[in-house]
Design a protein around this motif. Structure first.
Motif, PDB file in Angstrom:
ATOM      1  N   ARG A 475     -30.201  17.203  -5.972  1.00  0.00           N
ATOM      2  CA  ARG A 475     -29.145  16.400  -5.504  1.00  0.00           C
ATOM      3  C   ARG A 475     -27.799  16.409  -6.686  1.00  0.00           C
ATOM      4  NH1 ARG A 475     -33.629  13.073  -4.534  1.00  0.00           N
ATOM      5  NH2 ARG A 475     -33.921  12.861  -2.049  1.00  0.00           N
ATOM      6  N   GLY A 477     -26.597  19.130  -7.779  1.00  0.00           N
ATOM      7  CA  GLY A 477     -25.895  20.208  -7.519  1.00  0.00           C
ATOM      8  C   GLY A 477     -26.582  21.504  -8.221  1.00  0.00           C
ATOM      9  N   LYS A 569     -24.692  17.139  -4.557  1.00  0.00           N
ATOM     10  CA  LYS A 569     -23.278  17.051  -4.866  1.00  0.00           C
ATOM     11  C   LYS A 569     -22.839  18.615  -5.010  1.00  0.00           C
ATOM     12  CE  LYS A 569     -23.713  12.591  -6.749  1.00  0.00           C
ATOM     13  NZ  LYS A 569     -23.709  11.804  -8.163  1.00  0.00           N
ATOM     14  N   THR A 575     -16.095  21.432  -8.931  1.00  0.00           N
ATOM     15  CA  THR A 575     -15.018  20.438  -8.590  1.00  0.00           C
ATOM     16  C   THR A 575     -14.006  20.478  -9.522  1.00  0.00           C
ATOM     17  OG1 THR A 575     -17.141  19.278  -7.720  1.00  0.00           O
ATOM     18  CG2 THR A 575     -15.074  18.023  -8.207  1.00  0.00           C
TER      19      THR A 575
END
Length: 591
Positions: A475, A477, A569, A575
């Motif tokens: 979760r 990533g 994520k 990001t």
């Protein structure tokens, strides 16, 4: 920035899972092979599953000593009986008090059940009595002038002994036919007219060292002489009643079995040493002489008593140089004494392993503080326990099926690892239980089965902790392979703490409880330890290997590790780069 070194192990990682898998595979093969080699391919069952015998004993005190039936003596008797039965290799025997004066002994069905029943029934106190006369076990033949005086049976040769050897059990007749009355009279020091016949004087040993009596036998002596003369040890009723109600300080008569079906009867003097004066005794194999012997060690007070009686007996002629070991009114051994002994001694003779160990058990555990009589002997069938076991197994199967259904529905492909781990844990538990039966006397009872069923939940908890840690990493990533390695140290700490608490509870329960509850605690503790072994040596290595496969590594929807399904994520670095490219350069004028 320096490049990472090749082959460096990730934090908390395991570079070679094959080693752990090979280790547990070797252990499984070795344990399984040992199980088949030993011939014990099924766990031993307790009395509630296998059936057996339940014996009820009632305590009796000597007249005027009713206060001896108290909690302290009853608990001492329970410990002695329990050690006596367990000394025979009978596992899972239960010995406990019931009320103020009863003891219940439950003996599971097994190879030594009959032998244990016999020794549990012999619950009277143990005494060492000097032998005054001994003859064959049948009723005496009245003295007559036509008697030849020759013994009715050929004496067995005595085995030579040396050192601290006491002697051997020899039930040979030493005064039979017309010589019997003469030997008995001299033994009691109550002279009567010597019967005519050709009996040699050697058949009439003098009882040197025995208390003198009046020239004419009194009523008690005459009654004892009549009892000895008429006693027929071949009759079980007479045999069992021979020494009943006799006080330790009084002479008595008793029977002893020399070999199966061959009995001798004894005229015995007052008890000189009690069973409680024996500190330890055991059957042992003498390597130098190549024979089985029984060794005895006495307490401080017992040593003085034994030294005094052996000093007197060693100066006597046969049979009055013997002492009889009398348990429950029956002579279990009558060795002769060669020399004065004190703190330790050994009994040698025609022993085999079984007879030496039996006598050692009797001497070690025969000193009960009370006299017990058998109230009832009941045979316990395994029907009720079998039904309860069946119901318990059905409940366990239903619980296991529900766990598997939950794992498949929630974890999908990961459930395969959990099911394989449960299978490995079940196999190890079964094999170890089968091996512990002959090794330490472990017997599987209903509470132990319950402990094994409870362990399913403990084992499942360990898998769930690890799987959830991996999902947490996904979760965040991360890809599966680093997620598996990073999740392991955190999951490992949680698993160890959880299993330690379970094992500690099982250990405390095992120590503070008795009887069947200990079976539950033992099984719970065993399966908890095996849970740690399986998670470390099987679950984690298998998870490491499967993480390298395409099905799990790429997060197939049925793998249980799909990043989209888990709401993973995007990576943090990715990001930041995306945000930077969308914003573009900043105009100096706008600034």
């Amino acid at each position: 920035m320096a490049a990472p070194k090749k082959g460096r192990r990730p934090a908390g990682g395991q570079s070679r899972p094959g080693r752990a898998l090979a280790l547990i595979l070797i252990a499984m093969v070795a344990l399984t092979g040992g199980m088949f080699w030993s011939g014990h391919t099924t766990p031993r069952l307790g009395i509630d599953l296998a059936g057996g015998t339940s014996i009820t004993l009632k305590a009796k005190a000597e007249p005027g000593q009713e206060s001896a039936v108290n909690e302290t003596n009853m608990n001492t008797a329970v410990g002695i009986i329990e050690r006596r039965v367990n000394g025979l290799g009978v596992s899972e025997a239960e010995v406990q008090t019931q009320g103020r004066e009863n003891i219940i002994v439950n003996i599971p069905r097994g190879t030594n059940e009959k032998q244990a029943r016999e020794q549990v029934g012999t619950t009277a106190q143990l005494y060492f009595r000097p032998v005054l006369a001994v003859t064959n076990g049948g009723p005496a033949v009245a003295p007559s002038a036509s008697s030849s005086g020759s013994p009715s049976a050929t004496p067995k040769p005595s085995a030579s002994t040396s050192g601290s050897s006491v002697g051997e059990k020899t039930g040979t007749p030493t005064a039979t036919g017309s010589a019997q009355g003469r030997a008995l009279t001299e033994a009691l020091k109550a002279p009567t007219p010597t019967p005519t016949g050709s009996a040699s004087s050697s058949a009439t040993p003098k009882a040197t060292g025995t208390p003198s009596a009046t020239p004419t036998p009194d009523a008690a002596t005459a009654a004892l002489q009549q009892k000895f003369t008429s006693l027929n040890c071949l009759d079980p009723k007479q045999r069992s009643a021979a020494g009943q109600g006799v006080k330790p300080g009084e002479p008595t008569v008793a029977c002893g079995e020399d070999e199966p079906g061959v009995w001798s009867k004894y005229l015995l003097g007052p008890a000189e040493v009690e069973g409680r004066d024996v500190d330890d005794a055991q059957g042992a194999f003498d390597q130098q002489r190549g024979m089985w012997i029984v060794t005895m060690d006495f307490t401080s007070a017992g040593s003085k008593k034994f030294q005094a009686i052996t000093g007197k007996l060693s100066a006597q002629a046969d049979p009055q140089n013997r002492f009889a070991i009398v348990l429950d009114g029956e002579v279990v051994s009558a060795p002769s004494v060669r020399q004065t002994l004190s703190a330790s001694a050994e009994i040698s003779g025609n022993f085999n392993q079984q007879s030496a160990q039996d006598l050692g058990n009797i001497l070690s555990y025969g000193a009960l503080p009370l006299t017990f009589e058998t109230q009832s002997v009941d045979t316990v069938t395994a029907a009720l326990g079998g039904e309860q076991l069946k119901a318990g197994l059905i409940a366990g199967a239903i619980g296991l099926a529900l766990v598997i259904i939950y794992l498949v529905a929630y974890y999908r492909g990961l459930s395969l690892i959990a099911i394989l781990s449960l299978g490995v844990s079940a196999l190890l538990t079964y094999v170890i239980m089968a091996l512990l039966g002959p090794a330490i006397g472990f017997a599987l009872n209903l509470p132990a089965v319950c402990g094994a069923i409870v362990a399913i939940g403990i084992t499942a908890d360990s898998f769930i902790v690890y799987f959830e840690r991996i999902r947490d990493e996904l979760r965040e990533g991360r890809t599966l392979r680093p997620a598996v390695e990073r999740a392991w140290p955190r999951a490992r700490r949680t698993i160890l703490v959880s299993d330690f608490v379970s094992f500690l509870a099982a250990a405390v329960l095992f120590i503070v409880t008795v009887g069947k509850v200990q079976g539950f605690a033992f099984t719970l503790g065993l399966t908890t330890l095996l849970d740690v072994v399986v998670v470390f040596l099987f679950t984690k290595p298998v998870m490491t290997l499967l993480a390298r496969t395409k099905f799990f590594g790429e997060g197939h929807p049925w793998s249980g590790l799909d990043p989209k399904r888990l709401g993973a994520k995007p990576p943090l670095r990715r990001t930041r780069r995306a945000n930077a490219s969308v914003a573009g350069p900043v105009d100096p004028k706008e600034a």
